[in-house]
Design a protein around this motif. Structure first.
Motif, PDB file in Angstrom:
ATOM      1  N   LEU A 112       0.847  -1.196   0.000  1.00  0.00           N
ATOM      2  CA  LEU A 112       0.000   0.000   0.000  1.00  0.00           C
ATOM      3  C   LEU A 112       0.886   1.251   0.000  1.00  0.00           C
ATOM      4  CD1 LEU A 112      -2.795   1.435   0.459  1.00  0.00           C
ATOM      5  CD2 LEU A 112      -2.356   1.186   2.924  1.00  0.00           C
ATOM      6  N   VAL A 113       0.636   2.160  -0.933  1.00  0.00           N
ATOM      7  CA  VAL A 113       1.288   3.478  -0.924  1.00  0.00           C
ATOM      8  C   VAL A 113       0.214   4.502  -0.610  1.00  0.00           C
ATOM      9  CG1 VAL A 113       2.426   5.251  -2.314  1.00  0.00           C
ATOM     10  CG2 VAL A 113       3.094   2.857  -2.577  1.00  0.00           C
ATOM     11  N   VAL A 114       0.466   5.285   0.419  1.00  0.00           N
ATOM     12  CA  VAL A 114      -0.485   6.324   0.823  1.00  0.00           C
ATOM     13  C   VAL A 114       0.093   7.666   0.375  1.00  0.00           C
ATOM     14  CG1 VAL A 114      -1.135   7.576   2.898  1.00  0.00           C
ATOM     15  CG2 VAL A 114      -1.532   5.138   2.777  1.00  0.00           C
ATOM     16  N   HIS A 115      -0.717   8.493  -0.267  1.00  0.00           N
ATOM     17  CA  HIS A 115      -0.236   9.846  -0.582  1.00  0.00           C
ATOM     18  C   HIS A 115      -1.113  10.881   0.113  1.00  0.00           C
ATOM     19  CE1 HIS A 115      -0.020  13.662  -2.853  1.00  0.00           C
ATOM     20  NE2 HIS A 115       1.270  13.400  -2.785  1.00  0.00           N
ATOM     21  N   GLU A 116      -0.461  11.826   0.797  1.00  0.00           N
ATOM     22  CA  GLU A 116      -1.181  12.882   1.506  1.00  0.00           C
ATOM     23  C   GLU A 116      -0.939  14.218   0.802  1.00  0.00           C
ATOM     24  OE1 GLU A 116      -3.335  13.021   4.315  1.00  0.00           O
ATOM     25  OE2 GLU A 116      -3.460  14.988   3.369  1.00  0.00           O
ATOM     26  N   GLN A 117      -2.024  14.928   0.485  1.00  0.00           N
ATOM     27  CA  GLN A 117      -1.886  16.197  -0.222  1.00  0.00           C
ATOM     28  C   GLN A 117      -1.639  17.366   0.725  1.00  0.00           C
ATOM     29  OE1 GLN A 117      -5.336  14.618  -0.731  1.00  0.00           O
ATOM     30  NE2 GLN A 117      -4.018  13.127  -1.709  1.00  0.00           N
ATOM     31  N   THR A 118      -2.233  17.286   1.907  1.00  0.00           N
ATOM     32  CA  THR A 118      -2.229  18.470   2.769  1.00  0.00           C
ATOM     33  C   THR A 118      -1.016  18.432   3.704  1.00  0.00           C
ATOM     34  OG1 THR A 118      -3.456  17.509   4.571  1.00  0.00           O
ATOM     35  CG2 THR A 118      -4.756  18.354   2.769  1.00  0.00           C
TER      36      THR A 118
END
Ligand SMILES: CC(=O)N[C@H]1[C@@H](OP(=O)(O)OP(=O)(O)OC[C@H]2O[C@@H](n3ccc(=O)[nH]c3=O)[C@H](O)[C@@H]2O)O[C@H](CO)[C@@H](O)[C@@H]1O
Length: 405
Positions: free
Chosen positions: A149-155
């Motif tokens: 799983l790769v999680v990407h956070e924008q904020t």
């Protein structure tokens, strides 16, 4: 195994990889802020692997009512909907036990089962989750099925979905170095600051073309152009503030005002009250579609909410802005985004609880009347931009799959 044998095995493994498609399961959405970075990462991965003669098979698992359902339909991306639950926050914990919250929570286990079956059937090389409520069941399913799983956070701050998923993600990609220190020890070790991917076309707009695509023949190109945007739905607060200073604003500038589809008629009313010379320089629109890149290229100043997607675009482009954060955004993250830019001289942030029309006028005036000041702010914004964010995120995805970049 001898050195030659293992090298041969490595080459065969590489050949087998080169022949079979890379399978990416994407999840995330609800709004543009979650949807567009995932779309951009997918397109960039496709380009990178196509250079190596390899294709990408994709499945997007999302919410049927979210923006991702419309975007995937338009892009021809296979889409599967799963049930999601949304937690409506409340100061009073008892109010969190509202009927709507309880009904939604009951949907979560069903969503997890649906997501689990999607992940088990698709057997992705990587699951990319970009946040939003729908990412939670899919991320949990990735874990259950043993897929990376790769999680990407924008904020700048981690959203709720990503806070749930980060502890068992293979990699956590964040948009700013300053976010790394907010992660707990083990998640920090698996984290990398990639930036927030911006759609390639947004960076390739043409100001002259905007005149035709948006029908701005009445605009006076000797004056600066202001793009007002409240996000996909528009923002009533911004509509009212801009409405209150509109005649003054139009004395100094051309204005394209994205006010949200529901407010378009009301906003057009303002045009009828204006003298024709000013009305010619005002264009209210509900939603800006494919014309967005050209509009950004034309805009000298942007008046906007400070959602992470818009911030990434303004900084990648290097555009001066006045930011009016959504006060009720989760954890006050829009105020945090706006403050971060203002501290670097990259934007003016209006952070008062009650922003007045006079505040807006005072913030916009120097940017309209002093081109040097505007350029200095734009230059500082560009320093914070990460136009290579999609490439960095694709590096992370390939790493998580155990493949070279
Ligand atoms: C209300 C809410 O929950 N907002 C959150 C949501 O932002 P939200 O998605 O509302 O806003 P963002 O600024 O992140 O992204 C909006 C995107 O839509 C595009 N656009 C907008 C208007 C338009 O007419 N056409 C168009 O294409 C913008 O250029 C941008 O690419 O997700 C962000 C990323 O997690 C968060 O930072 C925000 O706090």
């Amino acid at each position: 195994m001898g050195k030659n044998t293992s090298a041969r095995a490595g080459i065969q493994h590489h050949d087998r990889q080169a022949q079979r498609p890379f399978r990416l399961l994407v999840t995330g959405g609800g709004t543009g802020g979650h949807t567009y970075p995932a779309l951009t990462a997918l397109r960039t991965l496709q380009e990178r692997l196509s250079d190596r003669g390899r294709t990408v098979e994709v499945l997007w698992v999302g919410n049927a009512a979210g923006l991702e359902a419309r975007v995937t339909a338009a892009e021809g991306i296979p889409f599967q909907a799963v049930a999601t639950g949304k937690i409506r926050r409340a100061r009073n914990p008892l109010k969190m036990l509202s009927r709507a919250n309880l009904t939604d929570m009951a949907r979560v286990p069903w969503g997890v089962l649906q997501a689990r079956s999607a992940v088990a059937r698709f057997r992705p090389d990587v699951v990319l989750a970009t946040g939003g409520y729908v990412a939670v069941p899919v991320g949990v399913a990735a874990r259950v099925c043993g897929r990376p799983l790769v999680v990407h956070e924008q904020t700048l701050r981690l959203g709720l979905a990503n806070r749930v998923l980060a502890p068992f993600a293979a990699r956590v990609a964040v948009s700013s170095e300053s976010t790394l220190s907010l992660l707990s020890g083990s998640a920090r070790e698996r984290a990398v600051a990639t930036g927030n991917p911006v759609r390639a076309e947004v960076l390739a707009g043409d100001a002259d073309r905007a005149v035709d695509t948006l029908g701005l023949q009445g605009f006076d190109r000797a004056r600066p152009t202001v793009y007002v945007t409240g996000g996909a739905q528009g923002a009533n607060q911004i509509n009212e503030l801009v409405g209150a200073i509109l005649p003054w604003l139009l004395e100094h500038a051309n204005v394209v005002h994205q006010c949200g589809p529901a407010s378009l008629d009301a906003q057009r009313e303002h045009t009828t009250a204006l003298p024709p010379s000013l009305a010619a320089r005002y264009l209210p629109v509900g939603f800006v579609g494919p014309e967005l890149p050209d509009l950004f290229a034309l805009a000298d100043v942007v008046i906007s909410r400070s959602g992470a997607g818009t911030i990434a675009e303004l900084t990648a482009l290097g555009t001066a802005s006045v930011l009016i954060p959504l006060a009720s955004s989760a954890g006050g993250e829009q105020a945090h985004n706006a403050r971060h830019l203002a501290e670097q001289g990259a934007a003016t942030a209006l952070l008062a609880t009650e922003v007045t029309a006079a505040d807006l006028r005072d913030a916009v005036e120097p940017l309209l009347t002093d081109p040097q000041r505007r350029r200095a702010m734009a230059d500082r914004a560009r320093v914070l931009g990460r136009p290579d964010a999609a490439d960095r995120l694709v590096d992370v995805i390939l790493d998580a799959a155990g493949e070279g970049r």
